[in-house]
Design a protein around this motif. Structure first.
Motif, PDB file in Angstrom:
ATOM      1  N   THR A 120       0.896  -1.082   0.164  1.00 36.47           N
ATOM      2  CA  THR A 120      -0.163  -0.065  -0.046  1.00 36.47           C
ATOM      3  C   THR A 120       0.838   1.251   0.115  1.00 36.47           C
ATOM      4  O   THR A 120       1.715   1.351   0.893  1.00 36.47           O
ATOM      5  N   ASP A 121       0.404   2.107  -0.813  1.00 33.96           N
ATOM      6  CA  ASP A 121       1.100   3.483  -0.850  1.00 33.96           C
ATOM      7  C   ASP A 121       0.239   4.523  -0.306  1.00 33.96           C
ATOM      8  O   ASP A 121      -0.847   4.521  -0.476  1.00 33.96           O
ATOM      9  N   LEU A 122       0.537   5.655   0.154  1.00 32.66           N
ATOM     10  CA  LEU A 122      -0.125   6.771   0.509  1.00 32.66           C
ATOM     11  C   LEU A 122       0.182   7.924  -0.284  1.00 32.66           C
ATOM     12  O   LEU A 122       1.592   8.354  -0.451  1.00 32.66           O
ATOM     13  N   LEU A 123      -0.909   8.583  -0.737  1.00 36.00           N
ATOM     14  CA  LEU A 123      -0.612   9.450  -2.012  1.00 36.00           C
ATOM     15  C   LEU A 123      -1.070  10.918  -1.197  1.00 36.00           C
ATOM     16  O   LEU A 123      -2.375  10.847  -0.780  1.00 36.00           O
ATOM     17  N   LEU A 124      -0.321  11.914  -0.857  1.00 38.94           N
ATOM     18  CA  LEU A 124      -0.907  13.183  -0.405  1.00 38.94           C
ATOM     19  C   LEU A 124      -1.100  14.161  -1.563  1.00 38.94           C
ATOM     20  O   LEU A 124       0.053  14.615  -2.049  1.00 38.94           O
ATOM     21  N   SER A 125      -2.139  14.478  -1.870  1.00 32.15           N
ATOM     22  CA  SER A 125      -2.698  15.470  -2.892  1.00 32.15           C
ATOM     23  C   SER A 125      -2.468  16.778  -2.488  1.00 32.15           C
ATOM     24  O   SER A 125      -2.870  17.215  -1.415  1.00 32.15           O
ATOM     25  N   ASP A 126      -2.052  17.962  -3.544  1.00 32.82           N
ATOM     26  CA  ASP A 126      -1.958  19.201  -3.072  1.00 32.82           C
ATOM     27  C   ASP A 126      -3.379  19.848  -2.934  1.00 32.82           C
ATOM     28  O   ASP A 126      -3.584  21.204  -2.786  1.00 32.82           O
ATOM     29  N   LEU A 127      -4.542  19.087  -3.328  1.00 31.39           N
ATOM     30  CA  LEU A 127      -5.644  19.592  -3.201  1.00 31.39           C
ATOM     31  C   LEU A 127      -6.392  20.345  -1.991  1.00 31.39           C
ATOM     32  O   LEU A 127      -6.015  19.824  -1.203  1.00 31.39           O
ATOM     33  N   ALA A 128      -6.908  21.347  -2.016  1.00 28.58           N
ATOM     34  CA  ALA A 128      -7.371  22.108  -0.883  1.00 28.58           C
ATOM     35  C   ALA A 128      -8.653  21.608  -0.357  1.00 28.58           C
ATOM     36  O   ALA A 128      -8.824  21.787   0.887  1.00 28.58           O
ATOM     37  N   MET A 129      -9.517  20.681  -1.129  1.00 35.96           N
ATOM     38  CA  MET A 129     -10.542  20.263  -0.557  1.00 35.96           C
ATOM     39  C   MET A 129     -10.241  19.078   0.200  1.00 35.96           C
ATOM     40  O   MET A 129      -9.516  18.372  -0.162  1.00 35.96           O
ATOM     41  N   PRO A 130     -10.969  18.883   1.353  1.00 32.43           N
ATOM     42  CA  PRO A 130     -10.910  17.935   2.278  1.00 32.43           C
ATOM     43  C   PRO A 130     -11.185  16.535   1.652  1.00 32.43           C
ATOM     44  O   PRO A 130     -12.655  16.538   1.868  1.00 32.43           O
ATOM     45  N   PHE A 131     -10.681  15.442   1.396  1.00 29.56           N
ATOM     46  CA  PHE A 131     -11.075  14.406   0.967  1.00 29.56           C
ATOM     47  C   PHE A 131     -10.286  13.218   1.213  1.00 29.56           C
ATOM     48  O   PHE A 131      -8.872  13.368   1.225  1.00 29.56           O
ATOM     49  N   ASN A 222     -14.465  12.397  15.533  1.00 36.33           N
ATOM     50  CA  ASN A 222     -14.238  13.973  15.485  1.00 36.33           C
ATOM     51  C   ASN A 222     -13.804  14.337  13.943  1.00 36.33           C
ATOM     52  O   ASN A 222     -14.154  15.228  13.683  1.00 36.33           O
ATOM     53  N   ALA A 223     -12.920  13.216  13.441  1.00 36.43           N
ATOM     54  CA  ALA A 223     -12.690  13.679  12.126  1.00 36.43           C
ATOM     55  C   ALA A 223     -13.919  13.584  11.126  1.00 36.43           C
ATOM     56  O   ALA A 223     -13.833  14.523  10.279  1.00 36.43           O
ATOM     57  N   LEU A 224     -14.956  12.596  11.397  1.00 30.41           N
ATOM     58  CA  LEU A 224     -16.052  12.542  10.398  1.00 30.41           C
ATOM     59  C   LEU A 224     -16.710  14.060  10.758  1.00 30.41           C
ATOM     60  O   LEU A 224     -17.307  14.644   9.625  1.00 30.41           O
ATOM     61  N   VAL A 225     -17.012  14.375  11.737  1.00 28.54           N
ATOM     62  CA  VAL A 225     -17.606  15.897  12.258  1.00 28.54           C
ATOM     63  C   VAL A 225     -16.965  16.798  11.313  1.00 28.54           C
ATOM     64  O   VAL A 225     -17.628  17.816  10.675  1.00 28.54           O
ATOM     65  N   ARG A 226     -15.628  16.870  11.643  1.00 25.43           N
ATOM     66  CA  ARG A 226     -14.911  17.922  10.963  1.00 25.43           C
ATOM     67  C   ARG A 226     -14.788  17.958   9.282  1.00 25.43           C
ATOM     68  O   ARG A 226     -15.188  18.972   8.537  1.00 25.43           O
ATOM     69  N   ILE A 227     -14.911  16.759   8.600  1.00 26.06           N
ATOM     70  CA  ILE A 227     -14.963  16.603   7.245  1.00 26.06           C
ATOM     71  C   ILE A 227     -16.370  17.006   6.971  1.00 26.06           C
ATOM     72  O   ILE A 227     -16.589  17.704   5.791  1.00 26.06           O
ATOM     73  N   GLY A 228     -17.460  16.462   7.743  1.00 32.55           N
ATOM     74  CA  GLY A 228     -18.729  16.839   7.206  1.00 32.55           C
ATOM     75  C   GLY A 228     -19.063  18.543   7.383  1.00 32.55           C
ATOM     76  O   GLY A 228     -19.666  18.788   6.384  1.00 32.55           O
ATOM     77  N   TYR A 229     -18.511  19.058   8.471  1.00 35.66           N
ATOM     78  CA  TYR A 229     -18.873  20.511   8.435  1.00 35.66           C
ATOM     79  C   TYR A 229     -18.085  21.112   7.410  1.00 35.66           C
ATOM     80  O   TYR A 229     -18.406  21.974   6.702  1.00 35.66           O
ATOM     81  N   ALA A 230     -16.797  20.647   6.834  1.00 37.45           N
ATOM     82  CA  ALA A 230     -16.151  21.241   5.677  1.00 37.45           C
ATOM     83  C   ALA A 230     -16.942  21.170   4.356  1.00 37.45           C
ATOM     84  O   ALA A 230     -16.760  21.951   3.548  1.00 37.45           O
ATOM     85  N   THR A 231     -17.460  19.866   4.155  1.00 33.95           N
ATOM     86  CA  THR A 231     -18.029  19.287   2.966  1.00 33.95           C
ATOM     87  C   THR A 231     -19.653  19.630   2.815  1.00 33.95           C
ATOM     88  O   THR A 231     -19.962  19.319   1.988  1.00 33.95           O
ATOM     89  N   GLN A 232     -20.016  20.107   3.973  1.00 36.09           N
ATOM     90  CA  GLN A 232     -21.759  20.340   3.993  1.00 36.09           C
ATOM     91  C   GLN A 232     -22.238  19.042   3.933  1.00 36.09           C
ATOM     92  O   GLN A 232     -23.345  19.025   3.197  1.00 36.09           O
ATOM     93  N   ASP A 233     -21.566  17.701   4.274  1.00 33.21           N
ATOM     94  CA  ASP A 233     -22.254  16.408   4.070  1.00 33.21           C
ATOM     95  C   ASP A 233     -22.772  15.844   5.759  1.00 33.21           C
ATOM     96  O   ASP A 233     -22.200  15.465   6.471  1.00 33.21           O
ATOM     97  N   PRO A 234     -24.172  16.207   5.735  1.00 30.78           N
ATOM     98  CA  PRO A 234     -24.669  15.693   7.067  1.00 30.78           C
ATOM     99  C   PRO A 234     -24.699  14.106   7.411  1.00 30.78           C
ATOM    100  O   PRO A 234     -24.831  13.834   8.533  1.00 30.78           O
ATOM    101  N   SER A 235     -24.374  13.316   6.298  1.00 35.25           N
ATOM    102  CA  SER A 235     -24.204  12.140   6.733  1.00 35.25           C
ATOM    103  C   SER A 235     -23.457  11.568   7.329  1.00 35.25           C
ATOM    104  O   SER A 235     -22.844  10.664   8.159  1.00 35.25           O
ATOM    105  N   LEU A 236     -22.133  12.555   7.294  1.00 40.41           N
ATOM    106  CA  LEU A 236     -20.971  12.094   8.176  1.00 40.41           C
ATOM    107  C   LEU A 236     -21.218  12.223   9.616  1.00 40.41           C
ATOM    108  O   LEU A 236     -20.839  11.551  10.431  1.00 40.41           O
ATOM    109  N   ALA A 237     -22.069  13.205   9.881  1.00 43.28           N
ATOM    110  CA  ALA A 237     -22.325  13.512  11.393  1.00 43.28           C
ATOM    111  C   ALA A 237     -22.898  12.468  11.978  1.00 43.28           C
ATOM    112  O   ALA A 237     -23.055  11.985  13.276  1.00 43.28           O
TER     113      ALA A 237
END
Length: 262
Positions: A120-131, A222-237
């Motif tokens: 397995t490799d880990l790829l760190l993308s420079d994209l600003a959108m959290p995903f 806590n990570a899901l809550v933060r990502i959900g807040y940033a992406t406006q995805d209520p399912s993560l909460a």
């Protein structure tokens, strides 16, 4: 033949409608996913059995009209099999092209790579959108964006990476690809859409459970809550709340995964 046809109708229309709103699936996602795919497989088997029975009954009629009927039934089955094969191949091709386009878009953005383990490799993308996402293959890849790294603590990021690795180690892409193919081949059948939605949700819950056991449920929640807040995805909460209310065996700190980015 009649029994096979009736069972096919039940697993195509009736059972999925009853199964879809069942709350127990959120508590036992692995069992629920197995039930969905057993129903799908049994429906295919019943349909094949109905066709086979029809052919055998037609062949068994030795009269003049029976032989003509048998020839027509066999020709119809061959034509139906050819059409179905074409639809399946077209659907599989479209799914593969979509996956390739997504992978290509990510690889075309500036990124850094490091090795997580032997496969397995880990790829760190420079994209600003959290995903975060993962790609199966000979060299499996977990992708996280710079926006995600900036939004989470180290422990939360490790929990997200553990979630994506669970998708790879548990081969969730097989179940998802099968559900995608079913939905692509039967776009007008409600059961196919329900199975696709259920599969997508259940594999996320299964990966949540695996990551919570490996990295700690509070970090993942806590990570899901933060990502959900940033992406406006209520399912993560909602998923975070599910992790918060469940009882978990304490995970020793020494056993929790640590991700050190390059």
């Amino acid at each position: 033949m009649i029994g096979s046809a009736v069972w096919t109708i039940l697993v195509t229309f009736v059972v999925p409608a009853l199964l879809a709103p069942s709350r127990w699936q959120a508590r036992y996602p692995r069992a629920a996913l197995l039930v969905w795919h057993i129903l799908f497989t049994s429906g295919l088997a019943a349909l094949a059995l109905a066709f086979l029975t029809t052919v055998l009954l037609a062949i068994g009629d030795q009269g003049g009209t029976g032989r003509l009927g048998a020839a027509l039934v066999v020709a119809g089955c061959v034509a139906g099999f050819g059409y179905t094969t074409g639809v399946v191949l077209a659907g599989a091709g479209e799914i593969s092209r979509n996956e390739l386009r997504t992978r290509t878009r990510i690889l075309q953005t500036p990124h850094r790579m490091r090795t997580l383990d032997a496969s397995t490799d880990l790829l760190l993308s420079d994209l600003a959108m959290p995903f975060a996402c993962s790609f199966p293959g000979r060299r499996q890849t977990v992708v996280v964006s710079q926006g995600l790294v900036d939004s989470l603590t180290a422990a939360q990021l490790a929990a997200v990476v553990a979630h994506e690795r669970a998708h790879l180690t548990q081969k969730h892409f097989v179940a998802l690809r099968l559900a995608d193919l079913n939905a692509a081949c039967l776009p007008m059948v409600p059961a196919a859409r329900r199975m696709r939605r259920a599969t997508g949700l259940l594999i996320e819950l299964m990966a949540d459970d695996a990551a919570a056991r490996a990295a700690g449920p509070s970090h993942l929640a806590n990570a899901l809550v933060r990502i959900g807040y940033a992406t406006q995805d209520p399912s993560l909460a909602v998923r975070a709340e599910r992790l918060a209310v469940r009882r978990w065996r304490r995970v020793p700190l020494a056993n929790r995964p640590v991700v050190v980015l390059p």
